[in-house]
Design a protein around this motif. Structure first.
Motif, PDB file in Angstrom:
ATOM      1  N   GLN A   1       0.932  -1.214   0.013  1.00  0.00           N
ATOM      2  CA  GLN A   1       0.074   0.023  -0.108  1.00  0.00           C
ATOM      3  C   GLN A   1       0.729   1.340   0.065  1.00  0.00           C
ATOM      4  N   VAL A   2       0.488   2.005  -0.747  1.00  0.00           N
ATOM      5  CA  VAL A   2       1.361   3.409  -0.787  1.00  0.00           C
ATOM      6  C   VAL A   2       0.179   4.646  -0.473  1.00  0.00           C
ATOM      7  N   HIS A   3       0.571   5.654   0.022  1.00  0.00           N
ATOM      8  CA  HIS A   3      -0.311   6.730   0.367  1.00  0.00           C
ATOM      9  C   HIS A   3       0.267   7.947   0.127  1.00  0.00           C
ATOM     10  N   LEU A   4      -0.366   8.888  -0.497  1.00  0.00           N
ATOM     11  CA  LEU A   4       0.155  10.376  -0.617  1.00  0.00           C
ATOM     12  C   LEU A   4      -0.828  11.177   0.581  1.00  0.00           C
ATOM     13  N   GLY A  26       4.590   4.022   2.763  1.00  0.00           N
ATOM     14  CA  GLY A  26       4.186   3.036   2.276  1.00  0.00           C
ATOM     15  C   GLY A  26       5.238   2.128   1.683  1.00  0.00           C
ATOM     16  N   ASN A  27       5.147   0.995   0.939  1.00  0.00           N
ATOM     17  CA  ASN A  27       5.797   0.016   0.243  1.00  0.00           C
ATOM     18  C   ASN A  27       6.304   0.596  -1.137  1.00  0.00           C
ATOM     19  N   PHE A 100       8.294   4.006  -7.693  1.00  0.00           N
ATOM     20  CA  PHE A 100       8.826   2.755  -8.224  1.00  0.00           C
ATOM     21  C   PHE A 100       8.407   1.549  -7.153  1.00  0.00           C
ATOM     22  N   ILE A 101       7.520   0.874  -7.563  1.00  0.00           N
ATOM     23  CA  ILE A 101       6.843  -0.139  -6.332  1.00  0.00           C
ATOM     24  C   ILE A 101       8.093  -1.515  -6.434  1.00  0.00           C
ATOM     25  N   LEU A 102       8.474  -1.603  -7.551  1.00  0.00           N
ATOM     26  CA  LEU A 102       9.653  -2.280  -7.674  1.00  0.00           C
ATOM     27  C   LEU A 102      10.671  -1.763  -8.305  1.00  0.00           C
ATOM     28  N   VAL A 103      12.100  -2.426  -8.615  1.00  0.00           N
ATOM     29  CA  VAL A 103      13.175  -1.876  -9.266  1.00  0.00           C
ATOM     30  C   VAL A 103      12.508  -1.125 -10.673  1.00  0.00           C
ATOM     31  N   ASN A 104      11.926  -2.060 -11.209  1.00  0.00           N
ATOM     32  CA  ASN A 104      11.060  -1.755 -12.864  1.00  0.00           C
ATOM     33  C   ASN A 104       9.948  -1.486 -12.879  1.00  0.00           C
TER      34      ASN A 104
END
Length: 120
Positions: A1-4, A26-27, A100-104
């Protein structure tokens, strides 16, 4: 989860100043560009300002010379310093970021918005 999460909106008289903040949590591994958009009643959402990961900035013509966007990478936060505010700046201001949730794997997120009202 990501929050702004935005903060700093409010009511100000014309000619006054406000500073908006938007913190990402978040992540995620890193943040690419961060931006502010706004939407006035009855109008489409429009881009206000953007700052890249390298610090380059871009502004809408309507706010050039009055607004300044900046970011603190250590705090995962973007700011919008708004000076010489005009009644036409009244809108809900939204934070937007590419993370970037993951590197790419890059994904785009929006905050919930914060109201800015400028009285004549």
């Amino acid at each position: 989860q990501v929050h702004l999460v935005e903060s700093g909106g409010g009511l100000v008289q014309a000619g006054g100043s406000l500073r908006l903040s938007c913190a990402a949590s978040g992540n995620f591994s890193s943040i690419s560009s961060m931006a502010w958009h706004r939407q006035a009643p009855g109008k489409q959402r429009e881009s206000v300002a953007l700052v890249t990961s390298g610090g380059s900035t871009n502004y809408a013509d309507s706010v050039k010379g009055r607004f300044t966007i900046s970011r603190d990478n250590a705090k995962n936060t973007v700011y919008l310093q708004m000076n010489s505010l005009k009644p036409e700046d009244t809108a809900v201001y939204y934070c937007n970021a590419d993370l970037f949730i993951l590197v790419n794997l890059l994904r785009n997120y929006w905050g919930q918005g914060t109201q800015v009202t400028v009285s004549p």
